[in-house]
Scaffold this motif. Structure first.
Motif, PDB file in Angstrom:
ATOM      1  N   ASN A 106       4.474   1.702   2.960  1.00  0.00           N
ATOM      2  CA  ASN A 106       5.079   0.899   2.088  1.00  0.00           C
ATOM      3  C   ASN A 106       6.754   0.841   2.579  1.00  0.00           C
ATOM      4  O   ASN A 106       7.522   0.929   1.740  1.00  0.00           O
ATOM      5  CB  ASN A 106       4.932   1.185   0.522  1.00  0.00           C
ATOM      6  CG  ASN A 106       5.630   0.331  -0.257  1.00  0.00           C
ATOM      7  OD1 ASN A 106       5.696  -0.825   0.039  1.00  0.00           O
ATOM      8  ND2 ASN A 106       5.667   0.821  -1.640  1.00  0.00           N
TER       9      ASN A 106
ATOM     10  N   THR B  30      -9.268   0.057   0.329  1.00  0.00           N
ATOM     11  CA  THR B  30      -9.387   1.211   0.981  1.00  0.00           C
ATOM     12  C   THR B  30     -10.403   0.867   2.285  1.00  0.00           C
ATOM     13  O   THR B  30     -10.280   1.629   3.624  1.00  0.00           O
ATOM     14  CB  THR B  30     -10.104   2.529   0.132  1.00  0.00           C
ATOM     15  OG1 THR B  30      -9.069   2.353  -1.183  1.00  0.00           O
ATOM     16  CG2 THR B  30     -10.137   3.560   0.784  1.00  0.00           C
TER      17      THR B  30
ATOM     18  N   TRP C 283      -4.626  -4.829  -1.030  1.00  0.00           N
ATOM     19  CA  TRP C 283      -5.044  -3.638  -0.392  1.00  0.00           C
ATOM     20  C   TRP C 283      -6.213  -3.367  -0.744  1.00  0.00           C
ATOM     21  O   TRP C 283      -6.613  -2.899  -1.704  1.00  0.00           O
ATOM     22  CB  TRP C 283      -3.996  -2.311  -0.442  1.00  0.00           C
ATOM     23  CG  TRP C 283      -4.582  -0.972   0.366  1.00  0.00           C
ATOM     24  CD1 TRP C 283      -5.242  -0.352  -0.345  1.00  0.00           C
ATOM     25  CD2 TRP C 283      -4.551  -0.710   1.454  1.00  0.00           C
ATOM     26  NE1 TRP C 283      -5.300   0.949   0.521  1.00  0.00           N
ATOM     27  CE2 TRP C 283      -5.054   0.597   1.948  1.00  0.00           C
ATOM     28  CE3 TRP C 283      -4.020  -1.509   2.747  1.00  0.00           C
ATOM     29  CZ2 TRP C 283      -4.946   1.099   3.047  1.00  0.00           C
ATOM     30  CZ3 TRP C 283      -4.226  -0.856   4.201  1.00  0.00           C
ATOM     31  CH2 TRP C 283      -4.793   0.438   4.050  1.00  0.00           C
TER      32      TRP C 283
ATOM     33  N   ASN D 264       0.935  -1.089   0.059  1.00  0.00           N
ATOM     34  CA  ASN D 264      -0.071  -0.030  -0.049  1.00  0.00           C
ATOM     35  C   ASN D 264       1.051   1.043   0.209  1.00  0.00           C
ATOM     36  O   ASN D 264       1.771   1.285   0.908  1.00  0.00           O
ATOM     37  CB  ASN D 264      -1.024  -0.059   1.227  1.00  0.00           C
ATOM     38  CG  ASN D 264      -1.570   1.442   1.437  1.00  0.00           C
ATOM     39  OD1 ASN D 264      -1.781   2.101   0.632  1.00  0.00           O
ATOM     40  ND2 ASN D 264      -1.657   1.674   2.869  1.00  0.00           N
TER      41      ASN D 264
ATOM     42  N   TYR E 204      -5.643  -4.398   4.240  1.00  0.00           N
ATOM     43  CA  TYR E 204      -5.244  -5.360   3.699  1.00  0.00           C
ATOM     44  C   TYR E 204      -5.941  -6.791   4.045  1.00  0.00           C
ATOM     45  O   TYR E 204      -6.270  -7.045   5.195  1.00  0.00           O
ATOM     46  CB  TYR E 204      -3.657  -5.969   4.388  1.00  0.00           C
ATOM     47  CG  TYR E 204      -2.373  -4.973   3.930  1.00  0.00           C
ATOM     48  CD1 TYR E 204      -2.226  -4.969   2.496  1.00  0.00           C
ATOM     49  CD2 TYR E 204      -1.961  -4.369   4.728  1.00  0.00           C
ATOM     50  CE1 TYR E 204      -1.195  -4.037   2.147  1.00  0.00           C
ATOM     51  CE2 TYR E 204      -0.605  -3.258   4.392  1.00  0.00           C
ATOM     52  CZ  TYR E 204      -0.598  -3.168   3.115  1.00  0.00           C
ATOM     53  OH  TYR E 204       0.354  -2.494   2.649  1.00  0.00           O
TER      54      TYR E 204
END
Length: 207
Positions: free
Chosen positions: A125, A183, A181, A121, A187
């Motif tokens: 990250n 929103t 991922w 993401n 995850y």
């Protein structure tokens, strides 16, 4: 030492049997040999695609050469670097280089493996000041270090990573589910799709 650590032996035998990480022509594994960045890109490619042949993809090679001034399109490893960069598994250095021959540290290898599992993401990250502790936390949540934490490699992740350490992390990454991922939900696990071991190990593993 030329002997693989006993705790990792079975896992590494599986990986070398499938050629995700290959041994040497003389039959040895050379567990203490340190891994460089272009070799790590090759392992991530094999881990995420299941393709253990020699990648000869002109498009990906040219992408790598265009992105990184120290990678040439005709380098044997350029396609692997291009694939990993396009998919967000690797990043270069602040000066724009990739430094393919540099040794990869344990932390760097771990981040590449986690990204290969889907933990990429853009807002999470492994790029902030605390990326190393975040990587270790995420790895432990996914049981990537279950054997490593009890080994001589515990606490050595800032050093260049030897082959058997990388191999053990790759193996553990392969038997965990991939994630994607979202929103709304963060995850989400979606099973074993894309994992090299998905049809070999007990299909309940990773769920």
């Amino acid at each position: 030492s030329n002997a693989v650590s006993p705790a990792f032996l079975e896992d590494i035998q599986v990986l070398t049997g499938m050629e995700v990480i290959k041994g040497y022509p003389d039959g040895s594994f050379k567990p203490a040999t340190e891994i460089n960045r272009h070799q790590m890109a090759t392992f991530i490619y094999r881990m995420t695609t299941g393709d253990t042949g020699n990648l000869k993809d002109r498009y990906l090679s040219e992408i790598a050469a265009e992105k990184f001034p120290d990678v040439k399109a005709d380098d044997d490893y350029a396609g692997y670097i291009g694939y990993c960069w396009v998919n967000g598994f690797i990043a270069g250095f602040p000066d724009g280089t990739f430094r393919p021959m540099n040794k990869v540290t344990g932390y760097q290898a771990l981040v590449m493996i986690l990204r290969g599992m889907g933990y990429n993401n853009p807002n999470d990250n492994f790029t902030g000041d605390d990326w190393q502790s975040l990587a270790m936390s995420r790895a432990r949540m996914n049981n990537l270090l279950v054997k490593i934490d009890k080994s001589v490699y515990s606490g050595t992740f800032s050093r260049p990573a030897p082959r058997e350490l990388v191999a053990e992390m790759v193996f553990q990454g392969l038997i965990q589910p991939q994630v994607t991922w979202t929103t709304a939900m963060g995850y989400q696990k979606y099973g074993m799709e894309g994992g090299v071991l998905s049809n070999i190990l007990n299909p309940t593993l990773g769920y």
